[in-house]
Design a protein around this motif. Structure first.
Motif, PDB file in Angstrom:
ATOM      1  N   GLY A 215      29.753  30.168  30.883  1.00  0.00           N
ATOM      2  CA  GLY A 215      29.574  31.097  29.815  1.00  0.00           C
ATOM      3  C   GLY A 215      29.410  32.685  30.044  1.00  0.00           C
ATOM      4  N   LEU A 216      29.101  33.129  30.910  1.00  0.00           N
ATOM      5  CA  LEU A 216      28.609  34.441  31.245  1.00  0.00           C
ATOM      6  C   LEU A 216      29.923  35.299  31.571  1.00  0.00           C
ATOM      7  N   SER A 217      30.048  36.319  30.697  1.00  0.00           N
ATOM      8  CA  SER A 217      31.310  36.862  30.816  1.00  0.00           C
ATOM      9  C   SER A 217      31.105  38.226  31.047  1.00  0.00           C
ATOM     10  N   LEU A 218      31.840  38.607  32.209  1.00  0.00           N
ATOM     11  CA  LEU A 218      31.453  39.854  32.761  1.00  0.00           C
ATOM     12  C   LEU A 218      32.734  40.894  32.376  1.00  0.00           C
ATOM     13  N   LYS A 219      32.367  42.089  32.068  1.00  0.00           N
ATOM     14  CA  LYS A 219      32.985  43.179  31.746  1.00  0.00           C
ATOM     15  C   LYS A 219      33.109  44.025  32.774  1.00  0.00           C
ATOM     16  N   ASN A 220      34.346  44.841  32.771  1.00  0.00           N
ATOM     17  CA  ASN A 220      34.306  45.989  33.794  1.00  0.00           C
ATOM     18  C   ASN A 220      33.936  45.871  35.156  1.00  0.00           C
ATOM     19  N   VAL A 221      34.575  44.532  35.718  1.00  0.00           N
ATOM     20  CA  VAL A 221      34.248  43.961  37.102  1.00  0.00           C
ATOM     21  C   VAL A 221      35.470  44.306  38.023  1.00  0.00           C
ATOM     22  N   ASN A 222      35.320  44.088  39.261  1.00  0.00           N
ATOM     23  CA  ASN A 222      36.735  44.083  40.125  1.00  0.00           C
ATOM     24  C   ASN A 222      36.739  42.774  40.691  1.00  0.00           C
ATOM     25  N   VAL A 223      37.557  42.053  40.617  1.00  0.00           N
ATOM     26  CA  VAL A 223      37.661  40.866  41.431  1.00  0.00           C
ATOM     27  C   VAL A 223      38.840  40.693  42.348  1.00  0.00           C
ATOM     28  N   SER A 224      38.367  40.437  43.455  1.00  0.00           N
ATOM     29  CA  SER A 224      39.742  40.373  44.755  1.00  0.00           C
ATOM     30  C   SER A 224      39.800  39.119  45.404  1.00  0.00           C
ATOM     31  N   VAL A 225      41.093  38.842  45.614  1.00  0.00           N
ATOM     32  CA  VAL A 225      41.250  37.491  46.593  1.00  0.00           C
ATOM     33  C   VAL A 225      41.357  37.923  47.898  1.00  0.00           C
ATOM     34  N   TYR A 226      40.868  37.243  48.733  1.00  0.00           N
ATOM     35  CA  TYR A 226      40.738  37.459  50.192  1.00  0.00           C
ATOM     36  C   TYR A 226      41.174  36.129  50.868  1.00  0.00           C
ATOM     37  N   GLN A 227      42.039  36.350  52.024  1.00  0.00           N
ATOM     38  CA  GLN A 227      42.434  34.980  52.719  1.00  0.00           C
ATOM     39  C   GLN A 227      42.184  35.459  54.291  1.00  0.00           C
ATOM     40  N   LYS A 228      41.566  34.903  55.008  1.00  0.00           N
ATOM     41  CA  LYS A 228      41.544  35.281  56.514  1.00  0.00           C
ATOM     42  C   LYS A 228      41.289  36.665  56.616  1.00  0.00           C
TER      43      LYS A 228
END
Ligand SMILES: Cc1cc2nc3c(=O)[nH]c(=O)nc-3n(C[C@H](O)[C@H](O)[C@H](O)COP(=O)(O)OP(=O)(O)OC[C@H]3O[C@@H](n4cnc5c(N)ncnc54)[C@H](O)[C@@H]3O)c2cc1C
Length: 417
Positions: A215-228
């Motif tokens: 339920g925690l909503s985060l505003k103004n964040v960066n989310v990145s996807v990493y593989q290897k």
């Protein structure tokens, strides 16, 4: 009241946003229209959109950008957007007394925050224009002869029309009625179907403790996807913790690329809670907070930096005793904290399926549909509109705009006698 043997100008299957828009437009053009809906009332999914606030469209003014968000299939939409684009959509709702407001990311909502107001516009227009709305009416089969549709069979009785429009949606949230019959019928009539898959879907993670953040909503964040150790995707905006993973616009929008990576090895989601502060500035900020609150427990000091729900999790992962006084936090502990705030890592377990997917990617092959009319190139009196087509956009009102635009165009094309 029409009888079941009446011949209509147009029979629309599915009273979602695309079907309702098309039925109204066709009736405006003078057609005698019937709309067939298996649910007890139209627009069940529409009522759920935008957390029941309905993100009607996206006020992106650059037309090229608007089509580009749909990837390589976006160019199919040029005619539909030219005929009935964002401006027309806004005018349409304003003329029908739905005032709108534009929020972050150009997302347009009714000023009332009520999806029901959008649904009610269509219910009123359909009624005023004499469209026959049949609810609790399941279309079972489409019968063809001589390269055209002859009639459709219902759970009880049949309907005949000059033209037919399939607006049965995709496969996402099947409990709303979108269970993929449109694909089956189209295939039987010779269309090819690009394999439907869930899109805009929440991500499941391996870390069990994520449930503490539900339920925690985060505003103004960066989310990145990493593989290897390689960055594969990344977005800035809003994310939401769920019981077993992450959702929210940035995560939903990356779910397609995550889906493609799943077979290639472990994927990690990395959240930067403080993208506006580089590590040096963040270090100074932490030092200042510790200095100004020397005698307070670290769990209380962090309240000015992080949402309350996140503090125990961050402290646990940084191996810091929550009751430790700010003045005794070590350099090492500070470093752990900083690293976590700039790179909070979660391991992807998979994606949720159609039950939780906002849209379906895949659908009726666009090569077999005339983009200027939405008419089938295979069956002469058949049209398609909405999510049943092989079109899906990101969050932000784009998917409903596809329904308004293709529905409008299909409705007026299919109304031609
Ligand atoms: C939770 C959620 C939130 C969303 N929020 C947004 C948002 O804010 N903005 C946005 O742009 N998009 C949003 N979307 C996506 C958007 O709702 C869909 O893209 C849109 O509803 C598709 O419209 P449609 O008319 O093509 O199909 P649908 O809305 O799926 O309607 C199809 C209709 O056909 C009927 N039907 C199916 N088979 C039969 C049959 N055999 N006989 C009779 N009737 C049949 C169904 O019952 C249904 O009513 C959201 C989706 C979900 C699930």
């Amino acid at each position: 009241m029409n009888t079941q043997n009446d011949i209509y100008d147009l029979a629309v299957i599915g009273a979602g946003p695309a079907g309702m828009m098309a039925a109204w437009r066709a009736s405006e053009c003078g057609a005698r229209v019937v709309i067939l809906e298996k649910n007890a009332s139209p627009g069940i999914k529409l009522l759920m959109t935008g957390k029941e606030r309905c993100n009607i469209t996206n006020a992106e003014t650059d037309a090229r950008m608007f089509t580009e968000v749909f990837g390589k299939n976006g160019k199919f939409l040029v005619s539909a957007f030219n005929r009935f684009g964002v401006e027309d959509t806004l005018d349409f709702f304003h003329e029908n007394n739905v005032k709108t407001k534009t929020e972050r990311g150009n997302r347009v909502f009714p000023e009332s925050d009520r999806a029901r107001d959008v649904q009610e516009v269509f219910l009123r227009l359909i009624k005023e224009n004499g469209v026959e709305l049949r609810t609790d009416c399941v279309v079972k089969k489409i019968v063809c002869s001589d390269g055209g549709i002859e009639k459709i069979l219902l759970h009880k009785g049949e309907v005949r029309a000059a033209n037919y429009l399939i607006c049965t949606g995709g496969l996402s949230y099947p409990r709303t009625g979108s269970t993929g019959e449109g694909y089956k019928w189209a295939k039987e009539m010779g269309h090819t179907i690009i394999e439907p898959k869930p899109a805009l879907t929440p991500v499941l993670v391996k870390e069990k403790w994520v449930k503490d953040l539900e339920g925690l909503s985060l505003k103004n964040v960066n989310v990145s996807v990493y593989q290897k150790n390689k960055k594969k995707d990344g977005r800035f905006g809003e994310a939401l913790f769920t019981f077993n993973g992450l959702s929210g616009p940035v995560v939903l929008d990356m779910s397609k690329s995550i889906g493609k990576l799943l077979s290639g090895g472990q994927i990690e989601l990395v959240i930067d809670f403080k993208p506006a502060l580089d590590p040096g500035v963040l270090e100074k900020r932490i030092l200042r907070d510790l200095e100004e609150n020397k005698n307070r427990a670290i769990k209380n000091v962090l309240a000015c930096l992080l949402p309350k729900k996140l503090i125990p999790v961050v402290l646990r992962l940084s191996k810091i005793d929550p009751d430790k006084k700010a003045h005794s936090i070590t350099k090492e502990e500070r470093k752990n904290l900083r690293t976590l705030l700039k790179g909070f890592r979660l391991s992807v377990k998979g994606l949720l399926g159609f039950n939780k997917a906002i849209v379906t990617t895949g659908g009726i092959n666009l090569r077999e549909i005339d983009p200027r009319t939405m008419r089938s190139k295979i069956i002469k009196n058949l049209y398609f509109a909405g999510e049943v087509l092989d079109l899906d956009g990101p969050t932000g009102g784009y998917n409903l705009q596809v329904c308004w635009s293709t529905g409008y165009l299909a409705g007026e094309s299919a109304a031609e006698k």
